[in-house]
Design an enzyme around this catalytic site. Structure first.
Site, PDB file in Angstrom:
ATOM      1  N   CYS B  11       0.844  -1.192   0.000  1.00  0.00           N
ATOM      2  CA  CYS B  11       0.000   0.000   0.000  1.00  0.00           C
ATOM      3  C   CYS B  11       0.876   1.238   0.000  1.00  0.00           C
ATOM      4  O   CYS B  11       2.098   1.143   0.123  1.00  0.00           O
ATOM      5  CB  CYS B  11      -0.933   0.012   1.206  1.00  0.00           C
ATOM      6  SG  CYS B  11      -0.073  -0.010   2.781  1.00  0.00           S
ATOM      7  N   ALA B  12       0.234   2.387  -0.106  1.00  0.00           N
ATOM      8  CA  ALA B  12       0.978   3.631  -0.285  1.00  0.00           C
ATOM      9  C   ALA B  12       1.958   3.876   0.863  1.00  0.00           C
ATOM     10  O   ALA B  12       3.129   4.167   0.638  1.00  0.00           O
ATOM     11  CB  ALA B  12       0.008   4.793  -0.410  1.00  0.00           C
TER      12      ALA B  12
END
Lengths: 146, 504
Positions: B11-12
């Site tokens: 994820c980011a």
């Protein structure tokens, strides 16, 4: 890793921002962060990337910041859930807020990844939801991530 | 032996969701009875890394990541790309979908899962498409303004035929529409430098924009060059690559530290712009301008001499669009169509503009996905139930002009689908050309006649009719081809049980 002083139960907050403010206040008092405003900014910045909402009433706001002196986990239970962009559109009422220091060598992140994984399990979530006291929650969480 | 699923999550921020997704996928896969391993790409770094043996043995690989994950390890494996959220929300559904629809990842990269479909890895084409994507809004707004003004430029004679093209600027409305027309022309003029600027930007970032835009303007300006006509789109492409690579080279020079801050904003753009000017004015400007003039004159005289010539071009362009569904051949046809249209508008005005390749390309765009959809409706028994569902997907994509909607089908049986797509698309391209339809802008699908502006001999019908004929041809060829393949497969299956299915 979860300390009783970092369990915040039955607070009321009207918005994410208001909640971050109150978490930061506690974080400053318990010596987790050196700069409450910077911590709030860090949490907000992470939310703008994408919502940290999970599902079933849970969210995990977090940030890695130089303002964090003593890394910690907070558990927050709100009186009433607030909108957080959860994947199942429930209101967020239970939060793990993760304060990670900028100099982390990976050991904090390891613990947090364990906690994140644990949160996927429905029984862990229902234990947290039905826990009666802060000390119960501390026990549940620390057992789960030890 | 249970099937093996590999997954990558990332994820980011790489702190929480990476691991939630990993856990969700692990639980779901185990519950479904699969072997599973999840590699996490978090802030900590890559954990639980796959061995090459595991990759070798995997039946399907799911990439659930919001960050860039290299697929180099997974050549020839079935890969599906999606976002990390999908793995958290519905891991079972994702795994099921992966087993059904994941496409083999090939070196060319155009058959990977459902996100990067129809992508071309040819970097030159990528840069051009990037430039075109920045140019399209300007192309459409300028084109539509021109088209609107153009309607008012005609006066009708008694029989209702349109005659006397021109604006009467003495009247208020005439002046208004003449200005509207001029506005569209300015848009077309600016479009060339805009395109070159962003193509160069794709190659070498911000410092490349100025040299490319200025260079493309001068190579397209007959007054500056002292030629009869500008070098148009082809000139702009050459300038864009010239400027892009000059800047890329200049960026590699170890400039003295003291001037570093001004290198990207001053030194490089200045040097590159000067270099582009020298090359264009003293070198390539004149020859390319003459080549372009000859080319478009040639196209025109060809069209005048042989009535069938445009129809042939329309068919060829249509065929190219249907061939690789968003791959390099398809993109070249799109680029050519756009180039011919913008250049001839600039050179001959809207009356003399050559709409053929651009219109044919737009008409052909939706044929392959709609053809696949129609085939799933007409020949239900040769498709699996999943493919029938995929057909609806293809229809939705086809209706908004996304050729790539046909890729899952084409990848499953290329020898059946590709000829069907090519011929159906060619038919659509040829028919719209035969009708003399002129596509100014809008959706490349049957809906384009409502959502956009297409000049055609009668309202709506020719455009829709042409596409529908193409779609029907494609659908029938698919149905016929699949039936043949099914018969053949049955015969072979009787002879021996091969491992081909497991491999497919």
């Amino acid at each position: 890793m979860l300390k009783q002083e970092n369990v915040i139960l039955d607070v009321s907050a009207s918005s994410k921002e208001a909640l971050f403010e109150s978490i930061s206040k506690v974080a400053l008092e318990t010596g987790v962060v050196s700069d409450a405003a910077a911590f709030v900014e860090g949490l907000k910045a992470r939310e703008t990337v994408s919502s940290t909402g999970f599902m079933d009433g849970f969210a995990i706001p977090h940030c890695k910041s130089t303002a964090v002196k003593n890394p910690a986990v907070f558990f927050i239970r709100l009186q009433e859930g607030i909108e957080w962009g959860l994947t199942d559109n429930t209101a967020a009422q239970y939060m793990f807020c993760l304060a990670i220091s900028d100099s982390d060598d990976g050991s904090q992140l390891k613990v947090l990844s364990k906690l994140s994984r644990k949160l996927v399990h429905a029984d862990f979530r229902s234990q947290l939801k039905t826990a009666a006291s802060a000390s119960d929650i501390v026990e549940i969480v620390n057992q789960a991530i030890s | 032996m249970s099937k093996k699923v590999l997954a990558i999550t990332g994820c980011a921020a790489g702190i929480a969701h990476t691991f939630m997704a990993a856990e969700s996928l692990e639980n779901a896969a185990k519950a479904m009875g699969y072997d599973v391993k999840v590699e996490t790409h978090g802030t900590i770094g890559v954990e639980n890394e796959f061995t090459s043996k595991e990759i070798q043995e995997a039946d399907v690989i799911i990439i659930a990541a919001d960050i860039d994950v290299s697929l180099d390890r997974f050549i020839d494996k079935r890969v599906m790309k999606t976002y990390v959220k999908a793995a958290i929300e519905n891991p079972e559904g994702l795994i099921k979908q992966a087993f059904e629809t994941a496409q083999k990842h090939s070196v060319k990269g155009e058959t990977v899962g459902n996100v990067s479909l129809g992508k071309t890895n040819n970097s030159a084409v990528k840069h051009l498409m990037s430039g075109i994507s920045y140019m399209i809004p300007m192309c459409i707004s300028a084109g539509l303004l021109l088209a609107i003004a153009n309607i008012f430029a005609f006066s009708a004679d008694d029989a209702g035929n349109l005659v006397n093209w021109g604006f009467d600027v003495e009247t208020a409305s005439g002046l208004f529409f003449s200005k509207l027309f001029a506005l569209g022309q300015i848009g077309f003029k600016l479009m060339i430098p805009l395109f070159a600027g962003f193509t160069a930007y794709s190659i070498a970032d911000r410092p490349a924009i100025a040299p490319a835009m200025i260079g493309a303007y001068i190579i397209n300006d007959p007054a500056f060059l002292g030629t009869e006509a500008g070098a148009g789109f082809l000139g702009a492409i050459i300038v864009a690559f010239l400027a892009g690579y000059i800047v890329k080279y200049l960026k590699q020079i170890p400039w003295p530290k003291i001037i570093m801050p001004i290198v990207p904003i001053m030194v490089i753009p200045l040097l590159a712009t000067f270099a582009v000017f020298v090359v264009v004015f003293y070198g390539i400007g004149h020859p390319i301008a003459s080549v372009m003039t000859a080319l478009y004159d040639g196209l025109n005289s060809l069209s005048n001499a042989y009535a069938a010539a445009p129809i042939f071009i329309g068919a060829l362009i249509g065929a190219m669009i249907g061939f690789d569904l968003g791959g390099p051949v398809n993109k070249i046809a799109l680029i050519f169509g756009t180039a011919v249209f913008t250049d001839t508008v600039a050179k001959y005005g809207i009356q003399g503009a050559n709409f053929v390749p651009g219109t044919a390309a737009q008409a052909a765009i939706s044929v392959a996905p709609l053809g696949a959809w129609l085939a799933t409706k007409l020949f239900k028994n040769v498709f699996s139930s999943d493919q029938v569902v995929m057909g609806n997907n293809a229809m939705a994509m086809g209706m908004v002009g996304i050729t790539e909607g046909a890729i899952p089908f084409a990848a499953s049986k290329p020898l059946v689908f590709i000829p069907a797509n090519v011929i159906g698309s060619a038919v659509a391209g040829a028919l719209v050309t035969a009708f003399g339809a002129k596509f100014y802008g809008g959706l490349g699908s049957p809906l384009g006649t409502f959502v956009g502006y297409i000049e055609q001999p009668m309202p709506f019908l020719p455009w829709i009719f042409s596409i529908c004929v193409g779609v029907s041809v494609t659908a029938c060829m698919i149905g016929f081809g699949l039936k043949q393949a099914q018969k053949k497969a049955l015969k072979e299956a009787e002879k021996e049980e091969t491992g081909e299915v497991a491999h497919a």
